[in-house]
Design an enzyme around this catalytic site. Structure first.
Site, mmCIF file in Angstrom:
data_model
loop_
_atom_site.group_PDB
_atom_site.id
_atom_site.type_symbol
_atom_site.label_atom_id
_atom_site.label_comp_id
_atom_site.label_asym_id
_atom_site.label_seq_id
_atom_site.Cartn_x
_atom_site.Cartn_y
_atom_site.Cartn_z
ATOM 1 C CB CYS A 1 12.133 25.798 20.194
ATOM 2 S SG CYS A 1 12.566 26.091 18.462
ATOM 3 C CG HIS B 1 12.550 21.364 17.177
ATOM 4 N ND1 HIS B 1 11.688 21.384 16.102
ATOM 5 C CD2 HIS B 1 12.774 22.675 17.507
ATOM 6 C CE1 HIS B 1 11.401 22.641 15.784
ATOM 7 N NE2 HIS B 1 12.049 23.434 16.625
#
Length: 340
Positions: free
Chosen positions: A133, A246
């Site tokens: 990711c 994130h």
């Protein structure tokens, strides 16, 4: 979007990423003929909704993929190692979200905005790997810069949400925060230390070189996706008390001089990227803004005044959507349209 309807399987369907994969297939109107949801024996028998239908979750087995065209996996590396070859042997193409196949030389590692042509190599093993990711959200804007200005070096520090660890980590942050605010004790179970009101510079296991496995994933995957082993990459990955999305602080050194304004103009034209950059009005990418959308938000774009050809960026993205589920479904869309 392809018009031919395909038989799809989602392995690991009951997890956080599996749930989002199902939602993405619906949202993007993927041409599904039949769909099956697969999970461990503990989750078998549950029902999940897809396009107003209730689908019973089946136990993942070696023979689960007969008649399936594409299987999207989010069930962990060990499970993928065991079952992806079974699926491929039955003529199913696997899009795998784990780390199991990413660095296999015969398996393409794909971010559709960067290297869609690599998908053609799926025929070697019948498997396509979905990158980490934190790597996905970094390479989309950086590849646009690399194509035009040639990146020599990347220094990245990540601030990663607990959802990257899974549902139990989300619950731990929630419960731990509530307990601390109530002046109660709550033992850490998922992480080695308290995550609420804390930052842990520790994602995945530590390796002999002092880096974590997560950090080396970013190094190695970036070079493979961008198809350039000359790029120097170093990473520090940190888990922070955020539920979703994130964030990354990225410092680049380019071969050619480029100004921050030129980078902003370039990224405004880059597919999948949204420039959010007006610091004078306190506008910059936030985890809360990235959550729930597929665009990668880029801001705080500025010249690095310590070196001649340096640029600093702040990059934020939903790790469950673009960082996992959406990227996998985008790969499946290209497979369906161009190859199957």
């Amino acid at each position: 979007m392809p018009t031919k309807k395909l038989n799809i399987a989602v392995a690991g369907a009951t997890g956080a990423v599996g749930n989002q994969m199902i939602a993405c297939l619906e949202e993007r109107s993927f041409p599904v003929n039949q769909i099956k949801f697969l999970a461990s024996h503990r989750s078998a028998g549950r029902e999940l909704k897809f396009n107003d239908q209730q689908i019973v979750v089946e136990e993942l087995r070696e023979n689960s993929f007969k008649g399936v065209d594409i299987a999207i996996f989010s069930a962990g590396g060990g499970t993928s190692k065991k079952f992806a070859p079974c699926a491929a042997a039955d003529g199913c193409v696997v899009v795998d979200n784990s780390s199991a196949w990413r660095m296999d030389a015969e398996v393409p590692l794909v971010v559709p905005e960067v290297n869609p042509g690599a998908i053609a190599r799926y025929t070697q093993k019948g498997i396509i790997a979905n990158p980490n990711c934190s790597t996905i959200q970094m390479v989309v804007p950086l590849y646009a810069i690399h194509r035009k200005y040639k990146i020599k070096r990347i220094v990245v520090s990540t601030y990663q949400a607990v959802s990257g660890t899974g549902q139990k980590a989300i619950e731990e942050l929630d419960n731990q925060t509530r307990a601390i605010l109530a002046d109660e004790k709550y033992a850490s179970k998922v992480y080695p230390h308290q995550i609420a009101f804390n930052c842990l510079p520790h994602i995945d296991v530590f390796l002999e070189n002092g880096y974590t496995k997560e950090e080396m994933k970013m190094v190695n995957e970036t070079r493979k996706i961008m198809e350039d082993d000359t790029i120097q990459v170093t990473a520090t990955t940190v888990r922070v008390p955020v539920f979703y999305s994130h964030s990354e602080s990225i410092n680049l050194e380019t071969q050619e001089h480029v100004s921050a304004e030129e980078i902003k103009a370039l990224l405004r034209e880059t597919s999948g990227v949204q420039v959010v950059d007006n610091p004078s009005a306190d506008i910059y990418p936030l985890a809360t803004d990235a959550a729930g959308q597929d665009d990668i938000l880029v801001g705080r774009i500025r010249d690095d005044e310590s070196i001649p050809n340096g640029i600093n960026l702040w990059v934020t993205a939903d790790n469950i959507r673009k960082g996992a589920a959406t990227n996998a479904v985008q790969i499946a869309e290209i497979l369906a349209k161009d190859y199957l």
